[in-house]
Design a protein around this motif. Sequence first.
Motif, PDB file in Angstrom:
ATOM      1  N   LEU A  28       0.862  -1.195   0.000  1.00 51.31           N
ATOM      2  CA  LEU A  28       0.000   0.000   0.000  1.00 51.31           C
ATOM      3  C   LEU A  28       0.893   1.237   0.000  1.00 51.31           C
ATOM      4  O   LEU A  28       1.695   1.433   0.917  1.00 51.31           O
ATOM      5  CB  LEU A  28      -0.891  -0.015   1.245  1.00 51.31           C
ATOM      6  CG  LEU A  28      -1.731  -1.293   1.427  1.00 51.31           C
ATOM      7  CD1 LEU A  28      -2.468  -1.247   2.756  1.00 51.31           C
ATOM      8  CD2 LEU A  28      -2.717  -1.470   0.278  1.00 51.31           C
ATOM      9  N   VAL A  51      -7.273   0.599   0.501  1.00 50.31           N
ATOM     10  CA  VAL A  51      -6.835   1.381  -0.671  1.00 50.31           C
ATOM     11  C   VAL A  51      -7.248   2.865  -0.562  1.00 50.31           C
ATOM     12  O   VAL A  51      -6.458   3.741  -0.926  1.00 50.31           O
ATOM     13  CB  VAL A  51      -7.316   0.710  -1.986  1.00 50.31           C
ATOM     14  CG1 VAL A  51      -7.069   1.607  -3.188  1.00 50.31           C
ATOM     15  CG2 VAL A  51      -6.582  -0.619  -2.167  1.00 50.31           C
ATOM     16  N   TYR A  96      -1.612   1.041  -5.109  1.00 48.00           N
ATOM     17  CA  TYR A  96      -1.126  -0.149  -4.413  1.00 48.00           C
ATOM     18  C   TYR A  96      -0.618  -1.155  -5.435  1.00 48.00           C
ATOM     19  O   TYR A  96      -0.929  -1.038  -6.624  1.00 48.00           O
ATOM     20  CB  TYR A  96      -2.234  -0.768  -3.540  1.00 48.00           C
ATOM     21  CG  TYR A  96      -3.408  -1.317  -4.307  1.00 48.00           C
ATOM     22  CD1 TYR A  96      -4.356  -0.465  -4.887  1.00 48.00           C
ATOM     23  CD2 TYR A  96      -3.575  -2.693  -4.463  1.00 48.00           C
ATOM     24  CE1 TYR A  96      -5.426  -0.985  -5.601  1.00 48.00           C
ATOM     25  CE2 TYR A  96      -4.653  -3.213  -5.171  1.00 48.00           C
ATOM     26  CZ  TYR A  96      -5.571  -2.347  -5.737  1.00 48.00           C
ATOM     27  OH  TYR A  96      -6.623  -2.858  -6.449  1.00 48.00           O
TER      28      TYR A  96
END
Length: 361
Positions: free
Chosen positions: A213, A341, A349
Motif C-alpha cells: 500500500l 486502498v 497499491y
Amino acid sequence: MIEKDFILKNTDTDSLKNGSFTWQSPSNIALVKYWGKSEPQIPKNASISFTLNKCHTITTLEFSKREFPSNDFSIEVFFENKLNDEFKPKIEQFFKRIVKYLPFITEYNFIIKTENSFPHSSGIASSASGMSALALCLMSFEKHLNPSITETFFNQKASFLARLGSGSAARSIEGELIVWGEHPEIKNSSDLYGIKFPYPIHENFKNYHDTILLVDKGEKQVSSTVGHDLMHDHPFAHQRFEQAERNLSAMSKILQNGNLEAFVKLVESEALTLHAMMLTSDPYFILMKSNTLKIIGNIWEFRNKTKSNICFTLDAGANVHVLFPEIEKEKVNTFIISNLVPLCQNNQYICDKVGLGARPF
Ligand code: PMV
C-alpha cells in the motif's frame, strides 16, 4: 566461502572488448529485519525475507574497453532512458568497494541503463533490486572471463557484491526465502552473502501474498544509511540484536511448521520494533504517517472480526506491506480494496507475491 574466495583470479580481459548484459532482479521484504551494521556492510543480526515477484529492477550493463587504462571508473547512468547523475555517486562508491573482487572494472567504460517495475519514487526501496541487478550483470561479465564457475558460486558472489552496494540487496538474488547473516540455527548462513532458507517450507507459506500500500511517496526524511548508523550508540541496540537472533530462530520453526498465528505475531512485532528503534534513536525520527497507523488499525479490526491470518509489515518508510496466505486471497483482497486502498496516496497499491529470484534477459 570466505572473503578472499571472491577475489577474481583470471584478470585477462582480452576476450571481451565490448558488449552488454541484462538482468531482472527483484525487491524483497524482510520478515525479521536488518537494522544496524558494521564495516564492511556486515549485519549486526541475521535477517530473513520473502523475495518478491512483481517489484523488480531491470538493468543493462553496457561496456567497452577503455583506450587507456586508468585507476578511476568510467560510468554513465540512465534511469528510465534519461541520463541521471543522481545515482552516480552511489554506484561509484559501490565500484570502489568491489574493485578488489572484480579488478577489470577499471578497464572499461560502463553505461548502466536501469528501470523499475514500480512507480518512480513510490517509496518502495529500489536499492535492493537495483544493486542486485547490477551485481548480477557484473557476475555475467565474470562468468565470461571464467566460464567454469558454478551456479552456486555465481549466486553467492552476486549476493556478496550486492551486499556491498546495499545490505538488503544481498537477499535479492534468489527466492523464495533468503537468510542473510550468520545464525547458529541456519545451516551455512553467512554475514557475507544471502542463502536460500535451507529447510522445507510449509505449504501455508507457498505463494504468500504481499500487497504493498503506497501511503506516502515522498522522499524519506532519514535515509537507511543514517538509520543504520544511529544504531551504533542506540540505548537498545544490544537487546535488539539479541532479540532479532531469537526471532529468527522462532521464524525458522514457524516457516517449517506452518503456524500462521505465530507468524502474524512475529512479523508485526518485527515491523514495530524496527520503527521503535527509529523512535528511540538520537536524533529520533518517525517514518510512519497517520494513514500507516489507520491501516494497521483496520487490519487488526478485520483480523479480530474474521479470524483471518492477514498481517502487516513495514520497511524503513510509511508504506504498508499486507501479507496473507494464498487461500485467503479473495476475502482479503475485497477487504483491502474497500478499507485500505482509500487510505493510500492516489489510491495506489501493488499486488505482489513471493517470487523465485532474479533472471537474465
Ligand atoms: O539495505 P539497506 O541498507 O537499505 O537497509 C534496509 C533495511 C530494512 O529494509 C529497513 C530492513 C531489511 O532487513 O530489509
